[in-house]
Design an enzyme around this catalytic site. Structure first.
Site, PDB file in Angstrom:
ATOM      1  N   GLU A 100       0.809  -1.225   0.000  1.00  0.00           N
ATOM      2  CA  GLU A 100       0.000   0.000   0.000  1.00  0.00           C
ATOM      3  C   GLU A 100       0.845   1.280   0.000  1.00  0.00           C
ATOM      4  O   GLU A 100       0.301   2.368   0.205  1.00  0.00           O
ATOM      5  CB  GLU A 100      -0.980   0.005   1.188  1.00  0.00           C
ATOM      6  CG  GLU A 100      -1.935  -1.173   1.165  1.00  0.00           C
ATOM      7  CD  GLU A 100      -2.845  -1.235   2.370  1.00  0.00           C
ATOM      8  OE1 GLU A 100      -4.024  -1.612   2.209  1.00  0.00           O
ATOM      9  OE2 GLU A 100      -2.383  -0.911   3.481  1.00  0.00           O
ATOM     10  N   GLU A 132      -6.538  -6.772  -2.127  1.00  0.00           N
ATOM     11  CA  GLU A 132      -6.888  -7.245  -0.781  1.00  0.00           C
ATOM     12  C   GLU A 132      -8.393  -7.101  -0.585  1.00  0.00           C
ATOM     13  O   GLU A 132      -8.895  -5.996  -0.444  1.00  0.00           O
ATOM     14  CB  GLU A 132      -6.159  -6.436   0.311  1.00  0.00           C
ATOM     15  CG  GLU A 132      -4.649  -6.556   0.300  1.00  0.00           C
ATOM     16  CD  GLU A 132      -3.996  -5.761   1.419  1.00  0.00           C
ATOM     17  OE1 GLU A 132      -4.722  -5.200   2.272  1.00  0.00           O
ATOM     18  OE2 GLU A 132      -2.754  -5.683   1.449  1.00  0.00           O
TER      19      GLU A 132
END
Length: 879
Positions: A485, A551
């Site tokens: 991320e 995710e």
């Protein structure tokens, strides 16, 4: 030298790499007979400790490979941190100080060499820094640092003349160790090191008290001649569009190179070579004294190669060669290399606005799972890796992403992925949480400072380079990712892109961070990944999310047998409706709530009932997730990756099997929803659909749709011939109005089948439909039934279980099959079932095949357990 794998593959317009497991000619592992003591109890230095006359008889037996905490656990000095709230009883390094977990490790070994031989000491991983001593001398000139950076020392001049040697290693913990204050990665400062971040705690794990300090990976001794083969690389070109079932393939090209190290004071001349398909490919080289060079062998064309394919698309074919260096016709060193030939490329999908992965020219719809680590305390074995990756194969997944807060996965992990056909995304060691993406009051330092982590950028880059050399040759390794991320700091990112990856690999796609727009264009806002809680199954079918979601996750609590392994009896208390009350042990083990989703089956009366009903939710949740994403293949999505598929600790969220390798219904729901050729039902609009994840075209499939009421009465809704194009999803017909009508009072069972023209089953799917109020009123009152079952040994390690329902009567619903120990009825783990949680309609017979490790089980001591929603448990002998 050490175990490695060589891989060949192409990414984009780059070369393809071949994967290999490499094995040197004379290597042995130092994995027993170690002793250890904390630095505070040792009053001497490494030069003294590495003398054989220093008495270490009172020291603890040490676990190597392993961590300090593992050694303490194995010596019963601490309680099991995976059970109950035992972890609270173990001192945390943040409170004790680093010296508490700073340990000396000592090992006596025999090794002698002959004239012309060289001896090597190799460490594949030490956390975090260390000094190495051998026979009274320090081996490393300066302190080694970095969890992921391998070490290799020429110890020829350090060995004793009589062959008896003593090695002493002092291992220091990370610095800083981080404050485990409940934040993601604690206060974040653990990320100032080049190491794993989760050890300071995360939302799926409690802190690891020693931060995994220790000699955590393999230690090996090696003998070679004057020249040492290091870090070989095999690249293949596999051009064009290939079919996995083709009888004849066009040529593939092998490009082999390797480092050759000469530690002597004289130049060496010789040949580096390998043999393949009756041909010898060789190159003459000269290696200057005290230097390492790269040797490039001539390219070799492989005729009609057997290609490597991802799971579900073809076989995982592997080759082997032995790379040999000879000096004056005498072998100096050799490595056997196992490899698989394949080419990976990528293509931007303008419709979905995301990248699609191509293997051997064919587009692959990615069905992936996020992987943390096999064991939170780094207790790795090839057997555990094999079992876990096999479970992912059995989930019908084709990709695993290694999350950036953990580690560079081990060669044994990649060997299992090569074997079972799982493509891999390998993150580098960054996370948005620790490395400054968000404002976080739990963090010690501000975002601007955290954005510069780790402190030593050169060490990060050096470790990344070494990691790439270690894993680059596996066919399963598909993509590198800069971080979870978040991108690395600019100078590290620049080095990764334009130096490390281009020079040391040159073949793979690099994503700057896990939810990057270059992977999945974010046009809807938000973080570009998630969510992480249970969702209404409607969402998977009807809500368009990010086009390649890296995710997306949910629940994963096991049944009572799983819960009893780590929750004390007095805390086996289920959460109440909407998780308004949760037991403190469940909370400590990071329970993620089922919210209101248990209630349609009836509120849980106890933990056993909760576990039983949770499995129904689990199955539906993950079947719907994969079916929903697959229904929009190439329309909305090019793939998705589940957060997450496994737990390295006894956590109560996001897992298809528990830490002890016991599958729950999540695995089988996902397995069903991810079938290569699949028939499915969209409950939101009643649409019957087909999905084809293969390269084959199907023109003549018989679609059979049948409903069954709560009394077991069957009714054929339709039977029609349908087709499926390669890698596609197709709508067939809607039965919403009919289902709404007949299910309104008690609910309904729905059975879908796809059969070929020989009437062989291609796909079968069984749904339970709620009543008009969204509750499973019929299931609550489903009468008990008996089924006839038999179990028989097919061959060593394989059992068939036959189940037959009565000729009339209700469905025998949701039956769990387990291989158990006859003496205590506890499940034998791991065991692999080709299906589970199965239902039978009146008169129906099904056979389930299970496989187990016959070398570890006397089948005479085992039985088969079968228990269903409305089927009383029975124990079967194995005939």
């Amino acid at each position: 030298m050490t175990s490695n794998l060589i891989s060949l593959f192409i990414i984009g317009s780059f070369f393809a790499i071949i994967s290999t497991h490499t094995q040197a000619q004379d290597v042995r592992e130092l994995n027993s007979g170690w002793k250890c003591a904390p630095i505070g109890e040792v009053g001497h230095n490494g030069k003294a400790l590495s003398q054989q006359d220093y008495d270490i008889n009172s020291w603890l037996p040490a676990t190597v490979p392993g961590t300090v905490l593992t050694t303490l656990l194995n010596n019963q000095k601490v309680p099991d941190p995976f059970y109950g709230m035992n972890n609270l009883e173990i001192p945390d390094i943040y409170e004790t100080g680093r010296d508490h977990y700073t340990y000396w490790f000592v090992k006596d070994f025999e090794m002698s060499i002959k004239k012309g031989e060289e001896a090597w000491l190799n460490f594949r991983g030490i956390n975090y820094s260390c000094d190495v001593f051998l026979n009274g001398k320090q081996v490393n000139e300066q302190r080694h640092k970095g969890m992921f950076l391998r070490q290799s020392y020429n110890i020829t001049s350090f060995l004793t003349s009589n062959g008896s040697n003593r090695l002493a290693v002092i291992v220091y913990p990370p610095d800083p160790v981080g404050n485990p204050n409940g934040g993601q990665g604690g206060d974040g400062t653990i990320a100032k090191n080049v190491s794993h971040q989760y050890v300071a705690g995360w939302d799926w794990i409690q802190p690891i008290r020693d931060r995994n300090t220790g000699i955590w990976d393999k230690v090996t001794l090696e003998k070679t001649g004057a020249i040492n083969i290091k870090n070989p690389q095999v690249i293949t070109k596999v051009p064009g569009l290939r079919k996995s079932n083709a009888n004849q393939q066009n040529d593939a090209i092998l490009i082999v190179s390797t480092e050759l190290e000469n530690p002597t004071n004289q130049a060496a001349e010789g040949t580096i070579s390998y043999e393949l398909n009756g041909n010898t490919i060789s190159q003459s080289v000269t290696i200057p004294a005290n230097q390492t060079i790269k040797a490039n062998l001539p390219n070799f064309s492989i005729k009609n190669p057997k290609l490597w394919w991802p799971n579900g698309y073809g076989a995982q074919n592997l080759y082997d060669i032995t790379l040999t260096f000879k000096e004056k016709k005498k072998v100096s060193d050799e490595q056997k290399i196992y490899f698989g030939i394949r080419e990976i490329s990528r293509e931007w999908n303008d419709h979905t606005q995301s990248m699609q992965v191509m293997v051997n020219g064919q587009k692959i719809f990615i069905k992936g799972g996020n992987w943390i680590i096999s064991d939170a305390m780094l207790r790795f074995t090839p057997e555990r890796y094999d079992a876990e990756i096999r479970f992912h194969r059995d989930m019908n997944l084709n990709l695993i992403r290694i999350w950036g807060g953990a580690l560079a996965e081990r060669p044994e992990f990649y060997e299992a992925c090569d074997k079972y056909g799982l493509l891999v995304i390998q993150d580098f060691w960054m996370s948005g949480d620790c490395n400054g993406k968000w404002v976080d009051p739990m963090k010690l330092e501000d975002q601007w400072t955290r954005r510069k982590y780790p402190d030593d950028h050169s060490l990060f880059i050096e470790s990344a380079r070494d990691m790439v050399k270690m894993i680059r040759n596996h066919p399963s390794l598909a993509i590198y990712c800069g971080g979870n991320e978040i991108t690395p700091p600019e100078d590290i990112l620049e080095a990764l892109q334009n130096d490390v990856l281009s020079k040391e690999d040159g073949t793979r796609w690099f994503i700057t961070y896990s939810n990057s727009d270059s992977m999945s264009l974010n046009t809807i806002g938000g973080n570009g990944d998630g969510p992480y809680t249970i969702q209404s199954t409607d969402v998977f079918w009807n809500h368009k999310t990010w086009p390649f979601n890296s995710e997306v996750g949910s629940v994963g609590v096991g049944d009572i047998e799983s819960l009893k392994r780590f929750i004390p009896k007095e805390h086996l208390t289920p959460p109440t409706f909407n998780d308004s009350t949760v037991d403190k042990v469940w909370d400590y083990h990071k329970y993620i709530g089922y919210e209101h989703h248990i209630r349609p089956y009836g509120d849980a009366t106890d933990a056993r009932d909760f576990g039983r009903k949770a499995q129904l939710v689990n199955y539906n949740q993950y079947r719907a997730l994969m079916e929903g994403f697959s229904s929009h293949m190439w329309e909305w999505y090019t793939g998705t990756i589940i957060w997450k598929t496994q737990n390295p600790w006894t956590a109560m969220r996001g897992q298809m099997y528990d830490y002890y390798l016991d599958p729950n219904a999540c695995l089988y729901g996902l397995r069903k929803g991810g079938e290569s050729v699949h028939v499915m039902y969209n409950h939101t609009n009643g649409m019957i659909m087909g999905v084809n994840n293969s390269f084959d075209t199907y023109h003549n499939l018989m679609l059979k749709v049948e409903t069954i009421d709560m009394a077991g009465n069957k009714k054929l809704f339709t039977q029609v011939v349908v087709g499926l194009e390669p890698t596609s999803a197709k709508k067939y017909l809607s039965m919403k109005s009919y289902v709404d009508k007949v299910a309104k009072d008690d609910g309904l069972f729905l059975k879908l089948q796809l059969l070929n023209m020989d009437q062989n089953m291609i796909s079968e799917n069984f749904y339970w439909i709620p009543d008009k109020n969204g509750t499973y009123s019929g299931l609550k009152q489903l009468p008990s039934v008996a089924i006839t079952c038999n179990a028989y040994l097919v061959e060593e390690g394989k059992i068939n279980v036959s189940l037959k329902a009565n000729e009339s009567g209700p469905v025998a619903f949701f039956n769990r099959i387990s291989l158990v120990d006859e003496s205590n009825q506890e499940r034998i783990l791991p065991v692999f079932y080709d299906d589970n949680y199965i239902s039978l309609t009146a008169g129906e017979t099904k056979t389930v095949t299970l496989e187990y490790d016959s070398s570890k089980l006397d089948i005479a001591t085992a039985k088969i357990s079968i228990e269903g929603w409305n089927v009383k448990e029975q124990l079967l002998p194995i005939e």
